[in-house]
Scaffold this active site. Structure first.
Site, PDB file in Angstrom:
ATOM      1  N   SER A 266       6.734  -3.315   2.613  1.00  0.00           N
ATOM      2  CA  SER A 266       5.624  -3.123   1.556  1.00  0.00           C
ATOM      3  C   SER A 266       5.808  -2.162   0.979  1.00  0.00           C
ATOM      4  CB  SER A 266       4.525  -4.524   1.121  1.00  0.00           C
ATOM      5  OG  SER A 266       4.019  -3.698   2.201  1.00  0.00           O
ATOM      6  N   ASP A 267       5.300  -1.608   0.508  1.00  0.00           N
ATOM      7  CA  ASP A 267       5.758  -0.046   0.930  1.00  0.00           C
ATOM      8  C   ASP A 267       3.752   0.195   0.512  1.00  0.00           C
ATOM      9  OD1 ASP A 267       6.150   2.520  -1.578  1.00  0.00           O
ATOM     10  OD2 ASP A 267       5.133   2.722   0.351  1.00  0.00           O
ATOM     11  N   TRP A 268       2.926   0.951   1.109  1.00  0.00           N
ATOM     12  CA  TRP A 268       1.516   1.387   1.494  1.00  0.00           C
ATOM     13  C   TRP A 268       0.790   1.111   0.827  1.00  0.00           C
ATOM     14  CZ3 TRP A 268       0.712   4.991   5.240  1.00  0.00           C
ATOM     15  CH2 TRP A 268      -0.111   4.911   5.826  1.00  0.00           C
ATOM     16  N   SER A 270       1.351  -1.627  -0.749  1.00  0.00           N
ATOM     17  CA  SER A 270       1.421  -2.507  -2.585  1.00  0.00           C
ATOM     18  C   SER A 270       1.373  -4.034  -2.214  1.00  0.00           C
ATOM     19  CB  SER A 270       2.941  -1.772  -2.764  1.00  0.00           C
ATOM     20  OG  SER A 270       3.520  -2.741  -1.447  1.00  0.00           O
TER      21      SER A 270
END
Ligand code: GLC
Length: 737
Positions: A266-268, A270
């Site tokens: 996942s992105d930070w 997200s």
């Protein structure tokens, strides 16, 4: 899964090893592998030590102190139960210590070999400091220069972005992930992030499936097929479903249609942001949605750690999903050779800023700069005839902004500014008179303008270095206006009053609107943020040691109101024609209402961009003649060759990026007026010519139709070969069933 030379049996053994290890893991250890936590600036808090011992951490990001990383790996390998090493992640976006041009600048080189080289150098330097996973390439198609992250992208075109994205993956991953200079790459941000409404970062992306498949997904499919090791989910709400929980994207497209079996991170935050989006009720719901979508590893937030046990107990997710995800993570660690040796010899760090790396960064900067204007061939400046230059502008002697956005480990002290680059090249043969004129790019204090004008008046030529701070592009840094900040335009127009040849060097993280300064300039060299060696590169280009050869990877609008503006647009039912646009200033006052015969344009901007995709001048003068195809009619499944003569009618040897564009005139969905289908970089001495050829198959004409089927359709096509998307040399061919 990746481009390593692992053969079938090796892949099988890694898969077997991973599955066997999963069979020995507790649930705590499995969830640990799915958790990526951030570092603590060369410290390991006791709580982190305990988590490492307990197998509760699978990856660490943003720690680059090698002794600290070696200690973390040691704890895992010696003090934990199953001795599973860590993935060490870092944003090595356009260099580690040796900073290359920003990715948008590298894209302007249209040179996959150069892009690969830059990623390889970055990987070597990062790996020597313990990093084994980078969050790059960023391959979001970007058609809105208001969006700050256009700086990290490879531009507006799926074909160019695909070719250069693959080159970056190859540079980072090499032929074998197990090699000490290889690090895992990460295709991001999957997907559609570049279409954030209004160019505002993190904003909603509304993209019809047909456009997703034909434009935004193309580069991701290209790198997935090519062997990128990992993917990262995007922050954005894509058509009402956040990408991180979007099963159409993450399961149907990525896993089922493309067969990607690598790690998705996942992105930070997200995952937990899906609750903020209003897609899930709470962190537990967000964790479940991410598991259902197939997000293998959670970056920064800890919803997996705190909620997966309970979700399993309540039967909201099942252990098979967890086991599959953990296997993917372990396979990556096996492929990277981390189980054999996760440690990095601290003597390896000596390769940082190696002279070969700096030279590669200089060549990258040289190839990335785009010559947008060169009236009366004012460039290259003559070393013999130029006695003095006035060097003016807030970025002329800058060593920090020159590096651009997304620089975590590069340092200004290693950068060479334009001023230093010019002084080193000119070695006193040409006097360099320097006056910033403005203290910073945002300054509104015009008190130094007179001093700038004065040195311009007393010099043979003026070089002005202006643009944006690195802060003004990149993540979370979108702009509603994209002109030169502060009073830079006023400074340029004031200095132009000196009446000397005025060469403008622009450093920026995006296309800027330059309409209000272009008339004052004789030449414009667009340098993006050119990195550590930007100064020497620009000096070489200005004085003809090298010729500019860059081509725009993104369209430059005249005005921000034209956005989105890109070359591969649809024809519409009323395509604009030169001469067919009414200019707001030409219409009579009290003009009568009329729409008959009107076409698609802006009253105050017309329809053309300031500079088109693929455009760039050089010190050569390239002419295109005698286009031909091997066949005027082909059948489905056949190949066709296109060729043309390229002549350098200029006085200087130079490189040219020859481009092939195709138009499918009639489709079951409307097709763009042009699509890039090939490019080749050639070098020609003055008065020399070369016949350049491209071969396409009808598969290269394929697009996704309304049933989301990839189809090539019979009918009439046009082909252009030229030096930009504005190419005029074209011919027709037909494809039969
Ligand atoms: C950021 C970015 C992403 C980056 C990650 C780790 O928020 O969106 O591109 O790789 O966090 O720094």
């Amino acid at each position: 899964m990746n481009i390593s030379i692992l053969n079938e049996s090796q892949c099988q053994s890694i898969s077997d090893q991973a599955k066997k290890l999963v069979g020995e893991m507790t649930l705590v250890e499995k969830i640990g592998q799915m958790s990526q936590v951030f570092g603590h600036n060369a410290k390991i808090p006791n709580s982190m030590r305990e988590d490492l011992r307990a197998g509760k951490i699978g990856s660490v990001l943003n720690e680059v102190d090698l002794p600290t990383l070696n200690e973390m790996q040691r704890i895992c390998m010696e003090e934990s139960r199953l001795k599973i090493p860590l993935l060490i992640g870092r944003d090595v976006i356009h260099g580690f210590k040796t900073i290359f041009p920003i990715p948008l600048g590298q894209a302007a080189s249209w040179d996959p070999d150069m892009v690969e080289k830059g990623a390889h150098v970055a990987a070597k330097e990062a790996a020597s400091k313990g990093v084994n996973w980078t969050f790059a390439p960023m391959i979001d198609i970007s058609r809105d220069p208001r969006w700050g992250r256009i700086a990290e992208s490879l531009g507006e075109d799926p074909f160019l972005c695909s070719q250069l994205g693959k080159a970056m993956v190859k540079g980072f991953q090499g032929n074998d992930l197990n090699h000490k200079n290889s690090i895992a790459a990460c295709a991001k941000h999957f997907a559609g992030y570049g279409a954030a409404e209004a160019g505002k970062d993190y904003n909603t992306a509304l993209i019809p499936e047909n456009e997703m498949r034909n434009v935004y997904l193309r580069p991701f499919q290209a790198v997935a097929d090519f062997g990128v090791a990992t993917f990262m989910s995007a922050f954005c709400d894509l058509n009402g479903v956040p990408a991180t929980g979007n099963q159409w994207l993450m399961k149907q497209i990525l896993r089922q249609e493309w067969g990607f079996d690598g790690v998705v991170v996942s992105d930070w935050d997200s995952i937990v942001e899906m609750t903020v989006h209003g897609f899930t009720e709470d962190d537990a719901g967000a964790a479940r949605a991410a598991i259902q979508a197939g997000i293998d590893m959670e970056m920064a937030s800890q919803s997996y750690r705190y909620h997966l046990h309970e979700l399993l107990q309540r039967g909201k997710i099942d252990i098979d999903q967890i086991n599959t995800m953990v296997s993917r993570i372990l396979e990556l660690k096996f492929e990277l050779g981390l189980f054999e040796n996760p440690f990095v010899d601290e003597s390896e760090a000596a390769i940082i800023l190696h002279p070969d790396h700096l030279e590669a960064a200089k060549q990258a900067a040289i190839k990335s700069c785009v010559l947008l204007k060169n009236e009366n061939n004012v460039l290259p400046l003559s070393l013999s005839k130029t006695k003095s230059i006035a060097l003016i502008g807030p970025l002329a002697d800058d060593d920090y902004e020159i590096m651009g956005t997304w620089v975590f480990d590069g340092e200004a002290q290693h950068s060479i500014s334009c001023k230093t680059g010019l002084e080193n090249l000119l070695e006193g043969e040409v006097e360099v008179k320097y006056e910033p004129g403005l203290e910073t790019v945002r300054s509104t204090d015009e008190s130094r303008f007179d001093a700038a004008i004065a040195i311009a008046q007393s010099s043979d030529a003026v070089v002005m270095v202006v643009g944006e701070e690195s802060f003004m592009s990149g993540e979370a840094h979108s702009r509603a206006e994209i002109d030169l900040p502060g009073r830079q335009a006023q400074l340029i127009n004031a200095v132009a009053s000196a009446g000397k040849p005025l060469i403008l060097v622009v450093m920026a993280g995006r296309p800027l609107t330059l309409e209000n300064v272009l008339p004052a300039t004789d030449a414009v060299l667009y340098a993006w943020h050119p990195g550590t060696m930007g100064g020497p590169a620009i000096a070489d280009l200005l004085f003809g040691e090298s010729s500019p050869s860059g081509k725009l990877p993104v369209t430059f609008p005249k005005k921000v109101g034209q956005i989105p503006i890109y070359y591969a647009h649809k024809n519409t039912g009323r395509p604009p024609q030169d001469g067919g646009c009414v200019n707001i200033n030409d219409a009579p006052v009290r003009a009568p209402q009329t729409s008959l015969g009107m076409t698609s344009f802006h009253l105050d901007a017309g329809f053309r961009p300031q500079f088109p995709f693929g455009f760039g001048l050089s010190y050569g003068d390239f002419r295109y003649e005698n286009i031909a195809t091997s066949h005027s009619v082909i059948n489905m499944g056949d190949e066709i060759q296109f060729s043309a003569d390229v002549l350098n009618a200029g006085a200087h040897e130079a490189e040219e990026v020859v481009q092939l564009y195709i138009r499918d005139l009639v489709g079951s969905v409307t097709r763009p007026i042009k699509e890039l289908k090939g490019f080749k970089r050639i070098k020609l001495k003055p008065k020399c010519r070369e016949r350049v050829s491209f071969i396409l198959s009808t598969d290269d004409l394929a697009f996704y139709d309304h049933q989301s089927k990839l189809v090539s359709e019979p009918g009439l096509y046009h082909a252009w070969i030229g030096g930009s998307s504005d190419a005029s040399l074209w011919m027709e061919f037909r494809v039969n069933e």
